[in-house]
Design an enzyme around this catalytic site. Structure first.
Site, PDB file in Angstrom:
ATOM      1  N   HIS A  75      -1.161 -10.690  -8.840  1.00  0.00           N
ATOM      2  CA  HIS A  75      -1.763 -11.879  -9.449  1.00  0.00           C
ATOM      3  C   HIS A  75      -0.610 -12.858  -9.629  1.00  0.00           C
ATOM      4  CE1 HIS A  75      -5.458  -9.718 -10.230  1.00  0.00           C
ATOM      5  NE2 HIS A  75      -4.701  -8.725 -10.650  1.00  0.00           N
TER       6      HIS A  75
ATOM      7  N   SER B 218      -4.714 -13.733  -5.993  1.00  0.00           N
ATOM      8  CA  SER B 218      -4.953 -12.359  -6.431  1.00  0.00           C
ATOM      9  C   SER B 218      -5.240 -11.559  -5.179  1.00  0.00           C
ATOM     10  CB  SER B 218      -6.145 -12.257  -7.382  1.00  0.00           C
ATOM     11  OG  SER B 218      -5.808 -12.746  -8.649  1.00  0.00           O
TER      12      SER B 218
ATOM     13  N   GLU C  66      -2.643   6.279  -0.363  1.00  0.00           N
ATOM     14  CA  GLU C  66      -1.819   6.774  -1.474  1.00  0.00           C
ATOM     15  C   GLU C  66      -2.083   6.045  -2.776  1.00  0.00           C
ATOM     16  OE1 GLU C  66      -0.062   7.502   2.457  1.00  0.00           O
ATOM     17  OE2 GLU C  66      -0.726   5.660   1.479  1.00  0.00           O
ATOM     18  N   SER C  67      -2.945   5.064  -2.844  1.00  0.00           N
ATOM     19  CA  SER C  67      -3.400   4.325  -4.021  1.00  0.00           C
ATOM     20  C   SER C  67      -3.492   2.839  -3.726  1.00  0.00           C
ATOM     21  CB  SER C  67      -2.596   4.623  -5.275  1.00  0.00           C
ATOM     22  OG  SER C  67      -3.334   4.159  -6.399  1.00  0.00           O
TER      23      SER C  67
ATOM     24  N   CYS D 185       1.123   7.774  -4.502  1.00  0.00           N
ATOM     25  CA  CYS D 185       1.277   9.211  -4.704  1.00  0.00           C
ATOM     26  C   CYS D 185       1.832   9.837  -3.433  1.00  0.00           C
ATOM     27  CB  CYS D 185      -0.072   9.836  -5.085  1.00  0.00           C
ATOM     28  SG  CYS D 185      -1.329   9.716  -3.794  1.00  0.00           S
TER      29      CYS D 185
END
Length: 151
Positions: free
Chosen positions: A102, A89, A96-97, A117
């Site tokens: 996983h 994980s 930008e995010s 974004c």
């Protein structure tokens, strides 16, 4: 999904600002494309029949390649190795995010989220992940987050 009675507060807050302002004072990196305004593109990428899903250095390199090719800005990468199956994980936190993963190596399956974004191009991540993990099947879903509709 239930809003937990936060909607009136959120609506009042949204009414007091313009989320698609292009001024330097309020640069929020919302995207305006084809007449629609939205926060960013969130890709849900499922890799089936994939290999090397327990290889953390390969995963980190794939994340770095995605960040570079998509035109994003890396803030931090963190990976965790699970035992006994060797699943991974991980998350790359971006200006930008994010990119997250996983994996289930025992099932040759990986679930990636790529949300970006601004001017970043998250769609370029798909080919990079295919090259890194050689899946036999790829499924991609797209969600325009924060979609404000037509502008």
């Amino acid at each position: 999904m239930k809003s937990l009675d936060l909607m009136p507060q959120m609506e009042a807050s949204a009414a007091s600002c313009n989320p698609i302002s292009q001024s330097d004072d309020n640069l929020d990196h919302f995207i305006v494309r084809d007449g629609m305004a939205y926060a960013g593109t969130h890709l849900i990428i499922d890799l089936w029949g994939a290999s090397h899903l327990d290889d953390i250095p390969r995963m980190e390199q794939a994340f770095l390649d995605c960040v570079r090719e998509c035109g994003a800005t890396l803030l931090h990468i963190h990976m965790h190795h699970f035992t006994p199956n060797g699943g991974v994980s991980g998350v790359a936190v971006l200006a930008e995010s994010h990119i997250s993963v996983h994996t289930w190596p025992e099932r040759d399956y990986a679930a990636f989220d790529v949300f970006m974004c601004g001017d970043a191009k998250p769609e370029l991540a798909v080919g990079i992940l295919q090259k890194a993990f050689n899946p036999s099947r790829v499924e991609v879903g797209e969600n325009l987050r924060g979609n404000m509709g037509d502008v």
